[in-house]
Scaffold this motif. Structure first.
Motif, mmCIF file in Angstrom:
data_model
loop_
_atom_site.group_PDB
_atom_site.id
_atom_site.type_symbol
_atom_site.label_atom_id
_atom_site.label_comp_id
_atom_site.label_asym_id
_atom_site.label_seq_id
_atom_site.Cartn_x
_atom_site.Cartn_y
_atom_site.Cartn_z
ATOM 1 N N ASP A 1 59.074 33.149 19.355
ATOM 2 C CA ASP A 1 60.255 33.413 18.530
ATOM 3 C C ASP A 1 61.172 32.196 18.466
ATOM 4 O OD1 ASP A 1 59.402 35.954 17.992
ATOM 5 O OD2 ASP A 1 60.742 36.946 19.418
ATOM 6 N N ILE A 2 61.379 31.555 19.607
ATOM 7 C CA ILE A 2 62.223 30.358 19.640
ATOM 8 C C ILE A 2 61.621 29.253 18.784
ATOM 9 C CG2 ILE A 2 62.995 28.463 21.141
ATOM 10 C CD1 ILE A 2 63.365 30.604 23.348
ATOM 11 N N ALA A 3 60.311 29.054 18.932
ATOM 12 C CA ALA A 3 59.633 28.002 18.178
ATOM 13 C C ALA A 3 59.693 28.265 16.675
ATOM 14 C CB ALA A 3 58.174 27.898 18.628
ATOM 15 N N ALA B 1 47.953 24.835 21.547
ATOM 16 C CA ALA B 1 48.272 23.936 20.435
ATOM 17 C C ALA B 1 49.629 24.320 19.848
ATOM 18 C CB ALA B 1 47.203 24.013 19.352
ATOM 19 N N LYS B 2 50.300 23.343 19.273
ATOM 20 C CA LYS B 2 51.612 23.588 18.672
ATOM 21 C C LYS B 2 51.521 24.676 17.614
ATOM 22 C CE LYS B 2 55.258 21.136 16.107
ATOM 23 N NZ LYS B 2 55.624 19.852 15.454
ATOM 24 N N GLU B 3 50.450 24.663 16.834
ATOM 25 C CA GLU B 3 50.274 25.650 15.766
ATOM 26 C C GLU B 3 50.207 27.082 16.305
ATOM 27 O OE1 GLU B 3 49.160 21.726 14.318
ATOM 28 O OE2 GLU B 3 48.539 22.888 16.079
ATOM 29 N N ASP B 4 49.722 27.218 17.542
ATOM 30 C CA ASP B 4 49.594 28.555 18.123
ATOM 31 C C ASP B 4 50.951 29.219 18.344
ATOM 32 O OD1 ASP B 4 46.837 28.379 18.174
ATOM 33 O OD2 ASP B 4 46.809 27.516 20.193
ATOM 34 N N ILE C 1 61.630 25.967 29.607
ATOM 35 C CA ILE C 1 60.398 25.858 30.388
ATOM 36 C C ILE C 1 59.891 24.425 30.243
ATOM 37 C CG2 ILE C 1 59.736 28.288 30.165
ATOM 38 C CD1 ILE C 1 57.828 27.477 27.917
ATOM 39 N N SER C 2 58.932 24.051 31.076
ATOM 40 C CA SER C 2 58.364 22.713 30.991
ATOM 41 C C SER C 2 57.276 22.665 29.917
ATOM 42 C CB SER C 2 57.754 22.304 32.333
ATOM 43 O OG SER C 2 56.625 23.125 32.628
ATOM 44 N N LYS C 3 56.946 21.467 29.458
ATOM 45 C CA LYS C 3 55.850 21.328 28.493
ATOM 46 C C LYS C 3 54.525 21.838 29.060
ATOM 47 C CE LYS C 3 55.117 17.760 25.948
ATOM 48 N NZ LYS C 3 54.957 16.365 25.478
ATOM 49 N N PRO C 4 54.176 21.500 30.315
ATOM 50 C CA PRO C 4 52.920 22.045 30.867
ATOM 51 C C PRO C 4 52.889 23.569 30.867
ATOM 52 C CG PRO C 4 53.670 20.209 32.195
ATOM 53 C CD PRO C 4 54.787 20.514 31.234
ATOM 54 N N ASP D 1 56.909 19.954 11.278
ATOM 55 C CA ASP D 1 56.619 18.597 11.741
ATOM 56 C C ASP D 1 57.827 17.900 12.340
ATOM 57 O OD1 ASP D 1 53.931 18.758 10.964
ATOM 58 O OD2 ASP D 1 54.412 18.197 8.901
ATOM 59 N N ALA D 2 59.025 18.415 12.051
ATOM 60 C CA ALA D 2 60.247 17.776 12.543
ATOM 61 C C ALA D 2 60.621 18.235 13.945
ATOM 62 C CB ALA D 2 61.410 18.050 11.588
ATOM 63 N N VAL D 3 59.952 19.242 14.455
ATOM 64 C CA VAL D 3 60.271 19.781 15.779
ATOM 65 C C VAL D 3 59.126 19.461 16.737
ATOM 66 C CG1 VAL D 3 60.782 21.854 17.118
ATOM 67 C CG2 VAL D 3 61.613 21.661 14.758
ATOM 68 N N SER D 4 59.451 18.849 17.855
ATOM 69 C CA SER D 4 58.428 18.505 18.841
ATOM 70 C C SER D 4 58.192 19.668 19.801
ATOM 71 C CB SER D 4 58.852 17.275 19.639
ATOM 72 O OG SER D 4 59.971 17.578 20.452
ATOM 73 N N VAL D 5 57.050 19.620 20.468
ATOM 74 C CA VAL D 5 56.753 20.618 21.490
ATOM 75 C C VAL D 5 57.782 20.516 22.617
ATOM 76 C CG1 VAL D 5 55.075 21.321 23.244
ATOM 77 C CG2 VAL D 5 54.300 20.728 20.945
ATOM 78 N N ALA D 6 58.191 19.294 22.944
ATOM 79 C CA ALA D 6 59.199 19.104 23.992
ATOM 80 C C ALA D 6 60.506 19.798 23.627
ATOM 81 C CB ALA D 6 59.434 17.617 24.212
#
Length: 207
Positions: A20-22, A56-59, A45-48, A32-37
């Motif tokens: 939801d946040i993503a 994947a980011k798309e998920d 939460i951490s990236k790991p 494309d303008a928003v990074s996973v970080a």
């Protein structure tokens, strides 16, 4: 000893919260303008940790429709009549209640989500993998042979094109009430033609 059910519920809440946040960030700024970080930071939460839930980011986006993966197979497996008739009834029922998966919804958040999904090439490509898995599951329920795989491909294509056409009309500003009769008629025609073209053994009972 911890409760396995509690752990599973916490895990499910994590999936839903992070997704939801993503999605909110992607809708606001563009995928494309928003990074996973940035998503991980917003979710605290951490990236790991994020990648443990979403490889994947798309998920992060596709999680919203993950419960529809394999839906056609489930409908056919539970049907008493023919596969095509069962799926036609299921799709038309979805149109009647404005199920977002049919494309016939004018809820602002649904429209924004579909615009994000269909307007981002990498998301379209990722969604295709979901479509392929759904197609494979449906083919298995239909018998698993070449005829079944061909039929599953046709069925999934019909579902996808019908939903996309409905979404395009709604996104262009047409009212749901005006589009619905055309959408129902189109679904009936499409499934009727589909049934007529299937091999005889796939027109019979599903089980």
């Amino acid at each position: 000893m911890s409760d396995p059910g509690l752990r599973e519920r916490k895990k499910q809440r994590m999936y839903e919260t992070v997704s939801d946040i993503a999605v909110r960030l992607f809708m606001e700024k563009g995928f494309d303008a928003v990074s996973v970080a940035e998503v991980a930071a917003a979710a605290e939460i951490s990236k790991p940790t994020l990648f443990r839930y979403f490889p994947a980011k798309e998920d992060l986006v596709l999680y919203r429709i993950a419960d529809h993966e394999g839906e056609a197979a489930r409908v056919v497996a539970a049907a008493e009549g023919t596969a095509v008739e069962a799926l036609r009834r299921h799709f038309v029922a979805g149109l009647e209640r404005g199920d977002p998966v049919t494309g016939l919804s004018d809820h602002p958040e649904v429209l924004a989500f579909h615009a994000l999904l269909y307007g981002t090439p990498s998301l379209v490509a990722r969604a295709h993998t979901h479509q392929e898995r759904s197609e494979a599951a449906l083919a298995e329920v239909l018998g698993g042979d070449l005829d079944a795989r061909l039929a599953a491909g046709q069925i999934m294509a019909v579902l996808r094109v019908l939903a996309l056409e409905n979404w395009r009309r709604i996104a262009a500003g047409e009212r749901v009430a005006d589009v619905r009769p055309d959408a129902v008629a189109a679904a009936r025609r499409a499934f009727g033609r589909l049934a007529a073209g299937l091999p005889p053994h796939l027109r019979g009972e599903t089980r």
